[in-house]
Design a protein around this motif. Structure first.
Motif, PDB file in Angstrom:
ATOM      1  N   ARG A   1       0.985  -0.926   0.136  1.00  0.00           N
ATOM      2  CA  ARG A   1      -0.316  -0.014   0.228  1.00  0.00           C
ATOM      3  C   ARG A   1       0.785   1.162   0.000  1.00  0.00           C
ATOM      4  NH1 ARG A   1      -4.718  -1.248   4.669  1.00  0.00           N
ATOM      5  NH2 ARG A   1      -6.156  -3.175   3.098  1.00  0.00           N
ATOM      6  N   THR A   2       2.160   1.844   0.687  1.00  0.00           N
ATOM      7  CA  THR A   2       2.973   2.416   0.552  1.00  0.00           C
ATOM      8  C   THR A   2       3.086   2.766  -0.347  1.00  0.00           C
ATOM      9  OG1 THR A   2       3.246   1.786   3.513  1.00  0.00           O
ATOM     10  CG2 THR A   2       4.651   3.668   2.102  1.00  0.00           C
TER      11      THR A   2
ATOM     12  N   ARG B   1       0.629   3.870  -3.179  1.00  0.00           N
ATOM     13  CA  ARG B   1      -0.297   5.577  -1.796  1.00  0.00           C
ATOM     14  C   ARG B   1       0.857   6.272  -2.733  1.00  0.00           C
ATOM     15  NH1 ARG B   1      -0.877   3.995   3.460  1.00  0.00           N
ATOM     16  NH2 ARG B   1       1.543   5.296   3.536  1.00  0.00           N
ATOM     17  N   ASP B   2       2.164   6.012  -2.252  1.00  0.00           N
ATOM     18  CA  ASP B   2       2.881   7.324  -2.756  1.00  0.00           C
ATOM     19  C   ASP B   2       2.913   7.377  -3.622  1.00  0.00           C
ATOM     20  OD1 ASP B   2       3.655   7.476  -0.114  1.00  0.00           O
ATOM     21  OD2 ASP B   2       6.157   6.068  -0.312  1.00  0.00           O
TER      22      ASP B   2
ATOM     23  N   ALA C   1      -0.180   6.979  -5.928  1.00  0.00           N
ATOM     24  CA  ALA C   1      -1.167   7.237  -6.816  1.00  0.00           C
ATOM     25  C   ALA C   1      -1.344   7.421  -8.105  1.00  0.00           C
ATOM     26  CB  ALA C   1      -2.037   7.367  -5.456  1.00  0.00           C
TER      27      ALA C   1
ATOM     28  N   GLY D   1      -8.537  -0.105   4.198  1.00  0.00           N
ATOM     29  CA  GLY D   1      -7.356   0.774   5.181  1.00  0.00           C
ATOM     30  C   GLY D   1      -7.939   1.007   5.920  1.00  0.00           C
TER      31      GLY D   1
ATOM     32  N   GLU E   1      -4.026   2.423   8.127  1.00  0.00           N
ATOM     33  CA  GLU E   1      -2.905   3.085   6.622  1.00  0.00           C
ATOM     34  C   GLU E   1      -4.487   3.269   5.642  1.00  0.00           C
ATOM     35  OE1 GLU E   1       0.677   1.115   4.261  1.00  0.00           O
ATOM     36  OE2 GLU E   1      -0.433  -0.023   5.677  1.00  0.00           O
TER      37      GLU E   1
ATOM     38  N   PHE F   1      -5.687   3.906   1.697  1.00  0.00           N
ATOM     39  CA  PHE F   1      -5.141   3.919   0.432  1.00  0.00           C
ATOM     40  C   PHE F   1      -6.088   3.531  -0.163  1.00  0.00           C
ATOM     41  CE2 PHE F   1      -4.896   0.491  -2.764  1.00  0.00           C
ATOM     42  CZ  PHE F   1      -3.994   1.406  -3.696  1.00  0.00           C
ATOM     43  N   ARG F   2      -6.470   4.287  -1.162  1.00  0.00           N
ATOM     44  CA  ARG F   2      -7.435   4.604  -2.771  1.00  0.00           C
ATOM     45  C   ARG F   2      -7.379   4.674  -3.942  1.00  0.00           C
ATOM     46  NH1 ARG F   2     -12.052   7.696  -2.663  1.00  0.00           N
ATOM     47  NH2 ARG F   2     -11.108   8.988  -1.223  1.00  0.00           N
TER      48      ARG F   2
ATOM     49  N   GLU G   1     -10.689  -2.676  -1.928  1.00  0.00           N
ATOM     50  CA  GLU G   1      -9.484  -3.243  -3.663  1.00  0.00           C
ATOM     51  C   GLU G   1      -9.610  -4.001  -4.484  1.00  0.00           C
ATOM     52  OE1 GLU G   1      -6.014  -4.266   0.004  1.00  0.00           O
ATOM     53  OE2 GLU G   1      -8.418  -3.716   0.435  1.00  0.00           O
TER      54      GLU G   1
END
Length: 445
Positions: free
Chosen positions: A87-88, A91-92, A94, A113, A118, A120-121, A260
């Protein structure tokens, strides 16, 4: 013939043609010989990885940084060399994940999340119907796509959306209640609707379903018995399954899905594991080095959506742990099996020595199914562990609880205090129980 079945067939020819086609395909896939099914999964895996590399800036850069070309992706043996994403990372970057096919018409947001801290889209591909996966799973339980349903979860439909949903599904009736707003008033209204509709399936988050069971029991309500009950959003422990079956009177099945990705796996009537939907989702288990784990070995669950061409999720670390099952299922469905997910990787207890505990925490009361109705393990920043327990009906519940907690004390080897707190309720987050809360900072962050 049942009017609901006729209406479903008519709508399938008129407004739900893509959904019905996919449903027919899924029914055919579930009985394929294992080697043909594996080949289908491998082909679709290669196709989505190649597409992601060609059309998503995120995956193009990721694979290029590993020296991987489009030609490398044509080799099925190279699949496990593809980097696992989390996810990180998504997301960073995206803005770089969507492909050239992404636009307001083809994308539908999926926020996940929140309960893990955490958020997250991600985005679903609106061109791929999602319900056929659930229809196939429901069919294993004796529930058909046109049957009436009751759901308790994070729905939150307003009046207009509820009316539109009712019109869309008529004459099939779908009863909802919002798990994030559960109280005696909403449960009373929900139970009343269930009594009128008599749904074939009652489905919902584990925590919310336990609240429903408690309300039914305390009020002395005799609900019409459905053909099946299904739970999601948290591990279905055997004590929870037993309680729901006792109160609601129907077999209880586990299903595995995520916001997701949608549905990924589900139990059949054999209840000896969850069938992985490998014709639509590739599910892997990897070890600490992201290498494939052997069947029966617990590791991180890594999932690939084989159908999402707007926001690809390729070898995506979902945050759960589990294991694969090698044996075929006696039900005749050839979709491979996985053991019940073992909880989130963030569901860990950390010890001053640096050790971390997570495996089987959810099953700590498995030997005493009537001792607890619900429990939660909370570790504070000073490493102290408190096990909050809602007592069950067993006459020796306290002694059994102390025995189970004693087992946890043995596992922590006396490094930290383990306390017991008896409570009447446990906090819910949007209808879910967070079974493990750890306030000790992760040393890796």
């Amino acid at each position: 013939m049942d009017m609901r079945r006729v209406a479903f067939a008519v709508k399938g020819r008129v407004v739900r043609r893509s959904a019905l086609r996919l449903y027919d395909s899924l029914l055919a896939n579930e009985r394929l010989p294992s080697d043909e099914l594996a080949g289908l999964t491998a082909r679709r895996s290669t196709q989505i990885a190649q597409f992601a590399q060609a059309q998503s800036p995120f995956y193009r850069d990721l694979y290029s940084s590993r020296g991987m070309s489009a030609r490398d992706l044509t080799d099925p043996q190279a699949w496990t060399e593809l980097p696992v994403v989390d996810r990180t990372a998504l997301r960073d970057r995206a803005a770089d994940v969507p492909t050239s096919e992404a636009n307001p018409r083809t994308m539908r947001p999926a926020l996940t999340g929140g309960s893990t801290g955490e958020p997250f889209r991600a985005y679903h591909d609106t061109r791929v119907p999602t319900l056929p996966l659930s229809w196939r799973m429901y069919r294993w339980w004796g529930v058909q796509p046109w049957d009436d349903l009751a759901r308790v979860g994070r729905w939150g439909f307003g009046a207009r959306a509820s009316a539109a949903n009712a019109i869309q599904w008529w004459p099939t009736r779908q009863v909802y209640t919002d798990a994030s707003l559960i109280d005696r008033s909403s449960l009373s209204a929900f139970v009343g609707r269930i009594e009128r509709v008599r749904p074939a399936l009652i489905e919902g988050y584990v925590g919310a379903m336990l609240e429903l069971a408690r309300f039914v029991e305390e009020e002395g309500v005799q609900l019409p018995v459905p053909r099946a009950v299904a739970t999601t959003a948290a591990p279905l422990t055997e004590d929870v399954r037993r309680r729901l079956q006792t109160v609601l009177g129907a077999p209880v099945y586990d299903e595995y899905r995520a916001a997701e990705l949608g549905w990924m796996a589900g139990e059949c009537r054999e209840q000896n594991g969850l069938h992985c939907f490998t014709d639509m989702r590739r599910i892997e288990v990897v070890d600490a080095q992201d290498r494939p784990a052997a069947p029966g070995v617990v590791g991180d669950l890594v999932v690939t959506d084989l159908t999402n061409r707007v926001f690809p999720l390729v070898r995506y670390r979902l945050g759960d742990r589990g294991s694969l099952v090698e044996q075929p299922c006696a039900c005749g469905v050839t979709l491979p099996l996985m053991a019940k997910p073992d909880g989130r990787t963030t569901d860990l207890l950390r010890l001053p020595s640096g050790a971390a505990m997570g495996h089987r925490l959810h099953g700590m009361f498995g030997g005493y199914p009537d001792a607890v109705r619900l429990f939660q393990i909370h570790q504070k920043a000073d490493y102290t562990i408190t096990v909050r327990v809602v007592r069950g009906p067993h006459p020796d519940a306290d002694a059994q609880i102390q025995s189970a907690v004693g087992g946890l004390r043995e596992r922590v080897r006396g490094e930290v205090p383990v306390l017991v707190e008896y409570v009447d309720d446990l906090p819910y987050y949007k209808g879910k129980v967070k079974y493990v809360i750890c306030e000790v900072p992760d040393p890796a962050t």
